[in-house]
Every structure is written in structure tokens, then in C-alpha cells.
Design a protein around this motif. Structure first.
Motif, PDB file in Angstrom:
ATOM      1  N   ARG A   1      27.953  34.064   3.695  1.00  0.00           N
ATOM      2  CA  ARG A   1      28.745  35.370   3.135  1.00  0.00           C
ATOM      3  C   ARG A   1      29.699  36.222   4.379  1.00  0.00           C
ATOM      4  O   ARG A   1      30.506  36.311   4.886  1.00  0.00           O
TER       5      ARG A   1
ATOM      6  N   ARG B   1      21.623  41.089 -12.145  1.00  0.00           N
ATOM      7  CA  ARG B   1      21.813  41.146 -10.459  1.00  0.00           C
ATOM      8  C   ARG B   1      23.472  41.173 -10.753  1.00  0.00           C
ATOM      9  O   ARG B   1      23.720  41.150 -11.446  1.00  0.00           O
TER      10      ARG B   1
ATOM     11  N   ASN C   1      26.866  42.264  -9.853  1.00  0.00           N
ATOM     12  CA  ASN C   1      28.341  41.457  -9.597  1.00  0.00           C
ATOM     13  C   ASN C   1      29.382  41.550  -8.158  1.00  0.00           C
ATOM     14  O   ASN C   1      28.896  43.044  -7.582  1.00  0.00           O
TER      15      ASN C   1
ATOM     16  N   SER D   1      32.100  37.961  -9.883  1.00  0.00           N
ATOM     17  CA  SER D   1      31.553  37.227  -8.298  1.00  0.00           C
ATOM     18  C   SER D   1      32.665  35.967  -8.596  1.00  0.00           C
ATOM     19  O   SER D   1      31.851  35.649  -8.851  1.00  0.00           O
ATOM     20  N   ALA D   2      33.537  35.975  -7.430  1.00  0.00           N
ATOM     21  CA  ALA D   2      34.010  33.494  -7.727  1.00  0.00           C
ATOM     22  C   ALA D   2      32.338  33.311  -7.322  1.00  0.00           C
ATOM     23  O   ALA D   2      31.575  34.220  -6.291  1.00  0.00           O
ATOM     24  N   ARG D   3      32.342  32.222  -7.757  1.00  0.00           N
ATOM     25  CA  ARG D   3      30.963  31.607  -7.415  1.00  0.00           C
ATOM     26  C   ARG D   3      31.470  30.330  -6.497  1.00  0.00           C
ATOM     27  O   ARG D   3      32.384  29.341  -7.064  1.00  0.00           O
ATOM     28  N   ARG D   4      31.240  30.070  -5.045  1.00  0.00           N
ATOM     29  CA  ARG D   4      31.428  28.560  -4.840  1.00  0.00           C
ATOM     30  C   ARG D   4      30.090  27.488  -5.331  1.00  0.00           C
ATOM     31  O   ARG D   4      28.509  28.446  -4.469  1.00  0.00           O
ATOM     32  N   GLN D   5      30.062  26.243  -5.195  1.00  0.00           N
ATOM     33  CA  GLN D   5      29.076  26.176  -4.952  1.00  0.00           C
ATOM     34  C   GLN D   5      29.188  24.480  -3.380  1.00  0.00           C
ATOM     35  O   GLN D   5      29.826  24.282  -2.956  1.00  0.00           O
TER      36      GLN D   5
ATOM     37  N   SER E   1      22.446  33.950   0.564  1.00  0.00           N
ATOM     38  CA  SER E   1      23.559  33.862  -0.027  1.00  0.00           C
ATOM     39  C   SER E   1      24.663  35.135   0.914  1.00  0.00           C
ATOM     40  O   SER E   1      25.387  35.223   1.123  1.00  0.00           O
TER      41      SER E   1
END
Length: 106
Positions: free
Chosen positions: A96, A51, A53, A65-69, A92
Motif C-alpha cells: 500500500r 481483521r 477493513n 476494503s477493495a482487494r487486488r491480487q 500488505s
């Protein structure tokens, strides 16, 4: 020619992989765009790289890429999946786009 990659493990070295490839002992997992041989290492990385980024030329400019959950209630998660499927996109991407619209309106 062997058509199975079952002899590969997480500890297979680059040298072993090169020897298997040279011997034609690896099963292809895909073909380059348009068929034919892979032109160079960059094309190989594009095929096998996973994948992409959103970093270097996109979201952060940092190369990753910053990742947030977040946790979603079941009904909201189901609605998100349904919306993404109906619009041929990913959850996703929907998140976004929605976050961008929300923050731009603020």
C-alpha cells in the motif's frame, strides 16, 4: 466447568452458544484489554471481529476494503517478506505504501 470448545460446530446455533456460555462451558480464547469482564457487545466484536477493513473511515469510504491480487516472482516475494519483517510491518502495508508513493509521483 468444561475447558474445551470441542463440542462447537459450524452449525452451533446462537441459542446453543448462549446456553453453553451461561453454563460456563466455554473455554476463553482471550481476555479483554486490561482484563476483567467484557463491557458490551461492541467490545466483544472488537475482540472477535477479525481483521479490520480499510473501508468506512479509510481507503474507500464504502465500508469494505477493495482487494487486488498480484503475482510476484519468487525473488521479489522473498524481498517483500524480508523488508516487512525487518520493518515490523506486513507485506500488505508495504505494498500500500509503495503504491501510494508511486501513484503520487506519477
Amino acid at each position: 466447568m468444561t475447558t474445551s470448545n470441542t463440542h462447537l460446530t459450524d452449525t452451533t446455533t446462537s441459542a446453543e452458544l448462549d446456553a453453553l456460555a451461561s453454563a460456563g462451558a466455554l473455554r476463553p480464547i482471550g481476555a479483554p484489554a486490561g482484563g476483567g469482564p467484557i463491557a458490551d457487545e461492541d467490545e466483544l466484536r472488537a475482540i472477535l471481529g477479525g481483521r479490520p477493513n480499510l473501508g468506512s473511515a479509510h481507503a474507500t469510504g464504502a465500508g469494505a476494503s477493495a482487494r487486488r491480487q498480484v503475482r510476484l516472482p519468487e525473488h521479489l516475494n522473498a524481498a517483500l517478506d524480508d523488508y516487512a519483517a525487518a520493518h515490523s510491518t506486513t507485506p500488505s502495508a508495504v505494498i500500500r505504501d509503495a503504491l501510494t508513493a508511486y501513484l503520487n509521483a506519477a
